[in-house]
Scaffold this motif. Structure first.
Motif, PDB file in Angstrom:
ATOM      1  N   GLU B 229      -6.567  72.841  16.811  1.00 50.95           N
ATOM      2  CA  GLU B 229      -5.408  72.315  17.532  1.00 50.95           C
ATOM      3  C   GLU B 229      -5.826  71.472  18.749  1.00 50.95           C
ATOM      4  O   GLU B 229      -5.329  70.361  18.966  1.00 50.95           O
ATOM      5  CB  GLU B 229      -4.561  73.499  17.987  1.00 50.95           C
ATOM      6  N   ILE B 230      -6.759  72.043  19.499  1.00 47.69           N
ATOM      7  CA  ILE B 230      -7.241  71.340  20.712  1.00 47.69           C
ATOM      8  C   ILE B 230      -7.825  69.987  20.332  1.00 47.69           C
ATOM      9  O   ILE B 230      -7.541  68.958  20.945  1.00 47.69           O
ATOM     10  CB  ILE B 230      -8.310  72.204  21.442  1.00 47.69           C
ATOM     11  N   GLU B 232      -7.422  68.211  17.552  1.00 45.58           N
ATOM     12  CA  GLU B 232      -6.432  67.271  17.007  1.00 45.58           C
ATOM     13  C   GLU B 232      -5.789  66.491  18.147  1.00 45.58           C
ATOM     14  O   GLU B 232      -5.571  65.288  18.063  1.00 45.58           O
ATOM     15  CB  GLU B 232      -5.361  68.038  16.213  1.00 45.58           C
ATOM     16  N   LYS B 233      -5.570  67.186  19.252  1.00 43.30           N
ATOM     17  CA  LYS B 233      -4.970  66.543  20.421  1.00 43.30           C
ATOM     18  C   LYS B 233      -5.969  65.609  21.118  1.00 43.30           C
ATOM     19  O   LYS B 233      -5.645  64.480  21.488  1.00 43.30           O
ATOM     20  CB  LYS B 233      -4.496  67.624  21.394  1.00 43.30           C
ATOM     21  N   LEU B 234      -7.216  66.109  21.266  1.00 44.58           N
ATOM     22  CA  LEU B 234      -8.191  65.354  22.070  1.00 44.58           C
ATOM     23  C   LEU B 234      -8.705  64.085  21.388  1.00 44.58           C
ATOM     24  O   LEU B 234      -9.350  63.267  22.020  1.00 44.58           O
ATOM     25  CB  LEU B 234      -9.371  66.256  22.464  1.00 44.58           C
ATOM     26  N   GLU B 237      -5.457  62.151  23.074  1.00 37.87           N
ATOM     27  CA  GLU B 237      -4.811  62.523  24.348  1.00 37.87           C
ATOM     28  C   GLU B 237      -5.821  63.058  25.364  1.00 37.87           C
ATOM     29  O   GLU B 237      -6.837  63.638  24.983  1.00 37.87           O
ATOM     30  CB  GLU B 237      -3.759  63.618  24.089  1.00 37.87           C
ATOM     31  N   THR B 240      -5.174  68.798  29.011  1.00 39.08           N
ATOM     32  CA  THR B 240      -4.226  69.305  30.018  1.00 39.08           C
ATOM     33  C   THR B 240      -4.541  70.736  30.438  1.00 39.08           C
ATOM     34  O   THR B 240      -4.141  71.154  31.511  1.00 39.08           O
ATOM     35  CB  THR B 240      -2.771  69.243  29.502  1.00 39.08           C
ATOM     36  N   GLU B 244      -9.200  72.828  27.219  1.00 35.92           N
ATOM     37  CA  GLU B 244      -9.249  71.454  26.682  1.00 35.92           C
ATOM     38  C   GLU B 244     -10.180  70.569  27.507  1.00 35.92           C
ATOM     39  O   GLU B 244     -10.942  69.752  26.966  1.00 35.92           O
ATOM     40  CB  GLU B 244      -7.835  70.845  26.673  1.00 35.92           C
TER      41      GLU B 244
END
Lengths: 314, 742
Positions: B229-230, B232-234, B237, B240, B244
């Protein structure tokens, strides 16, 4: 007035001889000759040759310079005779291999002060200072009085490490310039004391009793040496004496508070000095002694604690 | 198994065990590693190949290539040069890099290859520097700086703010504003790198989901899902949360290693602080978790960090996170490079905790930084004190202003032993001169200035061409300027250029001058010619050995009040003043330091026998340190006074290397004394302290048989390493230091 003293080492960053970071000055010559002494180079009040045969490279320079024939080379074998040696040090001046070294350097107060001042920043930051040790520094009381006086002028904390075996006047004359006295109490039985240290403890006991009548902080130090003072009975006698000294000090009201400002340090005998005896040609009579175990040291410390003595094992 | 839970410490232990296994594999395959523990993992067996090369620090090393990666070339002679192809190759490397996820770790990623190692040739032969080579050879200047990579520091907050998409947008924006060829090529290279990053991170997210699906243990399965999940965001993005941010930081840092072996990180306790505080306030992070995430970072990245220190106004910036990072290091007990700031207005509790850990772990971690001195000294170059305070510790011996300063720190070395040797034989071979120490000094002065001049010219040459050879694409991404200006950091991209030049072998030279004056001129024990003959024969025969010992026994630098102490100060001043007064011909500032890194063995091989009783080709002395055994008692205070007196004093360092009595017990009294030693050294002007408290017996055993203590960590110099990784020669250097320090 003695303007110089024989000094065998000046140790900077000395951290086992008093509070903070210190410089310890080791004087040659002692009024006792404890058979286990860990500083045998401090015993005699004269310079002497340290001879480390294993370092010799066979250059023959010592043979060449020695007028007393103390050094000889025969068939590639090297011989050194202490009987012929007069400790003049000429051989050591010409030996660079570490085989021959003259132990004991005559120094002026200024020379010693120069060395002491090199670490003055560390004394300040660590509440340290200087410690005079030996041998027995108080045997050179005139020299060290000047030295201590100069240290106090520079605001350097001063400590004396002493065996206490001399006339009270010697120590008394130094106290105005001494911040801490570390005095050995090795044994209470005077006959045995004479047997193992070469002299009775009479003056030591007297001096200790005099000392507690002053307001100087004191650390009494007892080397724990098997066959000398490591039995419960012998050690308890020492503890009783320290207790008596504390009571004496408190009774005389010299201590500013209820705290007598007297500590006891127990130093376990060790074998680190055995090579030094060999290299100085001295007989090491403690060679067979086994250093006391940590448990033993703490067992003895507990005895002192039961008498409300502020005790520490080094 | 399925319901097994693990404590954070159990997970750290598992990660450490895996690291040790990886390290063992490297020892078996590569052999000696005389440099930082890079946390590199070997590529799969079927795709690995050894290669001998020169590292970014100028050390001859063996690295491992991943044979599935074949870089493109753009030169008829082979090799790849310039921003566009470097970016393309690195982007490609990231895209094919095998995925690495340890289910026990909270963070994904590790690295198996370094682009630097694929550079063949190392330098673009079109940029010929043969006009410099004669004097490079004469003064044996092998570390002249031409081709030196990284060794300055990025600003992590740029990445934390923008994320990969934001960085890409920034590049695309400035591409439209700067349209010259140099800028366009740089932007092409940078874009390829960012794409590579995104691909690399994205593949880990996918792999983490796949691993999670197969994972039986609930805790680890959950962990893998979070990793997925982390990441996929990084991919695009910015981070935060604290975790992360740690993950973003790890990607960036290990890519730095992969690009050009970069290892700067800086003030981790400052730039992670907002994330930490936010998560703690939100109740989504505990201190134990924070320690664990930091530990998961360090297991794969041994970059250099500063803890504590002042803010730009001089107020203490030490915070809770400073302690948590230190705690993570303590729990890991692996090679790491953590510097704790010590200063008048700083929290002494951090120093105390550092000293306690030094006693407890005996790994030479942390080291200590005299931040008041380095920041104030930096102002002597005309910079405001605020910049001095912002100049963070981020490399072996060095500091840099994050994202704003190009430094070449620790890359350029002047072997003072060689300069001395050239001067000595220059004098002895001159039949028209009567040799004397004064005459030798005159010639030493001349040759030292020639050597510095040639280094300065080399630095200019480097700055002229490095962007066309192997630009700093990775660091450019997180610097202020390169993207905005369309210029690589090595070519005008950043604000400040302060180029580091370190002298090496100070005590070898100072002791040599002093021994000559003492034995030849004062005592007249031998003649200049006799000494020269001994030097040329490397002290052959019994007479030679006696002469050697005689010279060696002359009072040494560090003994206090000796001739050698005076010479050490003179040698340092001479070097410092000349360097400060002589910027490069193109006007770049050079900052003097005294530091030989792990090169004492290698640099010693360039110097014949010297008058301090040193054998030909033996090691030269370490940094600003006196020779081991400089005093009978090797007193740490004597060492601290001596090293403080020879500091160049312009913001770059001359670190004191100190080995302490392993018998020193960890009691309150000794902790206080050690703290005093550290503080006083800095009050006297010292800049850095690398300290070991080591078990002598263990070191001697590990030297005889490294496999007996594979987990023994020592501080070799500015870096710490597994003792078993080092070459026998470097191990001997460490052993000599420890044995003579008793």
């Amino acid at each position: 007035m003695s303007s110089t003293a024989l000094i065998f080492h000046i140790q900077r960053f000395s951290i086992h001889d008093g509070p903070g970071i210190r410089t310890t000055v080791f004087f040659k010559g002692c009024s006792l000759s404890c058979f286990w002494c860990h500083n045998p180079e401090g015993r005699h009040a004269y310079s002497e040759i340290q001879f480390v045969a294993s370092n010799c490279i066979g250059c023959g320079e010592c043979v060449y310079v020695c007028e007393h024939h103390a050094h000889q080379l025969k068939d590639g074998e090297r011989f050194y005779s202490r009987a012929l040696c007069v400790n003049c040090g000429k051989c050591a001046q010409n030996c660079f291999s570490g085989t021959l070294e003259l132990i004991g350097k005559r120094m002026t107060v200024k020379q010693v002060m120069d060395e002491i001042l090199r670490d003055s920043a560390f004394y300040e930051s660590s509440n340290g200072g200087i410690t005079l040790s030996g041998g027995e520094p108080c045997l050179k009381s005139v020299f060290i009085r000047t030295l201590l006086e100069q240290c106090k002028q520079q605001n350097i904390h001063t400590a004396l490490e002493t065996c206490g075996n001399y006339k009270w006047d010697k120590l008394n004359s130094l106290l105005p310039f001494t911040d801490l006295v570390m005095m050995d109490i090795k044994l209470m039985n005077p006959d045995k004391h004479k047997q193992v240290t070469g002299d009775s403890n009479k003056r030591i006991i007297t001096n200790a009793r005099q000392l507690v009548l002053t307001d100087k902080p004191i650390i009494f130090r007892t080397p724990i040496v098997p066959t000398v003072n490591d039995t419960i009975e012998e050690f308890s006698e020492i503890v009783d004496f320290i207790e008596e000294l504390i009571e004496l000090r408190l009774k005389r009201g010299k201590a500013s508070t209820n705290d007598a400002n007297i500590q006891l340090e127990l130093l376990p005998f060790h074998q680190l000095a055995s090579d030094k005896y060999k290299h100085l040609g001295q007989d090491y009579k403690a060679a067979q002694l086994i250093p006391p175990a940590s448990e033993k040291m703490h067992e003895l410390a507990e005895i002192a604690k039961k008498h409300a003595i502020d005790v520490k094992v080094r | 198994m399925e319901n097994n839970t693990y404590t954070y410490q159990q997970r750290i232990d598992a990660l450490r065990a895996t690291k040790l296994k990886h390290t063992q594999e490297k020892w078996d395959y590569i052999g000696v590693l005389d440099y930082d523990d890079y946390a590199l993992i070997l590529p799969p067996v079927e795709y690995r190949e050894k290669k001998h090369l020169v590292s970014a620090s100028g050390l001859e090393i063996t690295d491992v290539l991943y044979t599935k990666f074949v870089p493109k070339t753009n030169h008829p002679g082979g090799g790849f040069f310039g921003a566009r192809i470097c970016g393309e190759n690195f982007g490609k490397m990231l895209e094919i890099h095998p995925v690495y996820i340890d289910p026990f770790s909270s963070l994904a990623g590790s690295f198996m290859m370094i682009l630097l190692s694929y550079r063949d040739p190392y330098w673009n032969p079109d940029f010929n520097f043969s006009h410099l080579e004669n004097e490079h050879k004469k003064y044996k200047i092998t570390l002249h700086g031409i081709g030196a990579a990284q060794h300055f520091c990025h600003d992590m907050t740029i990445g934390f703010e923008l994320g990969w998409k934001g960085i890409l947008d920034k590049i695309r924006h400035y591409r439209t504003l700067n349209t010259d060829e140099e800028a366009t090529e740089l932007y092409d290279g940078l874009e390829d790198i960012v794409s590579g990053f995104q691909n690399w991170i994205g593949r880990h997210a996918v792999a983490a989901r796949e691993m999670a699906a197969a994972e039986k243990n609930r805790l680890l399965k959950q962990n893998l899902l979070e990793i997925a999940e982390i990441n996929e965001k990084l991919v695009s993005e910015p981070p935060t949360t604290f975790r992360e941010a740690c993950q973003w930081m790890l990607w960036y840092q290990i890519a730095g290693k992969m690009y050009n072996a970069g290892g700067s990180l800086g003030r981790i306790d400052q730039f992670l602080l907002p994330f930490y505080e936010r998560d703690i306030t939100a109740g989504i992070l505990t201190d134990e978790e924070a320690i664990f995430h930091i530990a998961c970072h360090f297991i794969h990245d041994t970059s250099y960090i500063q803890l504590g220190g002042p803010d730009e106004n001089g107020h203490d910036a030490t915070n809770k996170l400073s302690y948590l990072v230190l705690e993570a290091a303590h729990r890991l007990k692996i090679p790491m490079n953590v510097g704790v700031c010590v200063g008048e207005k700083l929290d002494t509790q951090l120093l105390r905790r550092g000293v306690e850990i030094l006693f407890e772990d005996k790994t030479g971690i942390p080291k200590f930084l005299g931040i008041d001195v380095t920041s104030k000294d930096f102002t002597k170059n005309g910079y405001p004190i605020e910049l001095g305070r912002d100049r963070v510790y981020c490399g072996c011996n060095w500091h840099a202003i994050p994202g704003r300063e190009y430094t070449m720190n620790d890359c350029v070395k002047l072997n003072l032993g060689v300069v001395f040797e050239v001067a000595f034989y220059d004098m002895m071979d001159d039949k028209n001169t009567h040799p004397s120490v004064a005459e030798l000094w005159k010639r030493y002065e001349y040759h030292m200035s020639r050597a510095v001049d040639i280094i300065a010219q080399s630095m200019d040459f480097h700055l002229d061409h490095m962007f066309q050879v192997f630009p700093e694409l990775h660091l450019d991404l997180l610097c202020h300027g390169p993207i905005e200006r369309g210029r690589d950091a090595s070519h005008g991209g950043v604000e400040f250029y302060n180029l580091g030049l370190d002298a090496a072998g100070l005590a070898t030279v100072a002791d040599s001058f002093a021994a000559l004056e003492q034995r030849i001129e004062i005592e007249k024990r031998l003649t200049w010619q006799e000494l020269t003959d001994y030097l040329k024969s490397d002290w052959a025969g019994t007479d030679g050995e006696r002469a050697r010992l005689m010279m060696k026994k002359a009072p040494k630098f560090g003994s206090g009040g000796s001739l050698a102490d005076d010479y050490a100060i003179r040698v340092s001043r001479l070097f410092t003043n000349y360097v400060i007064e002589h910027p490069t011909p193109k006007g770049f500032k050079i900052l003097p330091g005294i530091f030989s890194w792990a090169l004492t063995v290698q640099l010693g091989k360039d110097v014949g026998a010297t008058p301090n009783g040193r054998h030909a080709y033996a090691s030269i002395t370490h940094g600003p340190n006196p020779e081991p055994g400089f005093r009978k008692d090797s007193a740490p205070s004597a060492l601290a006074v001596a090293v403080a007196k020879v500091q160049p004093g312009y913001g770059n360092t001359a670190p004191m290397q100190i080995e302490l009595d392993p018998g020193l017990s960890r009691d309150e009294e000794n902790i206080e004394k050690l703290m005093s030693l550290i503080k006083t050294h800095f009050e006297l002007g010292g800049t850095q302290i690398n300290m070991n408290i080591l078990d002598k017996q263990k070191i001697v055993e590990a030297h005889e048989d490294p496999s007996r203590h594979p987990d023994l960590v020592v501080r070799v110099t500015g870096f710490s390493a597994y003792f078993a990784s080092l070459s026998p020669e470097l191990r001997q250097v460490v052993v000599d230091r420890i044995v003579t320090s008793e």
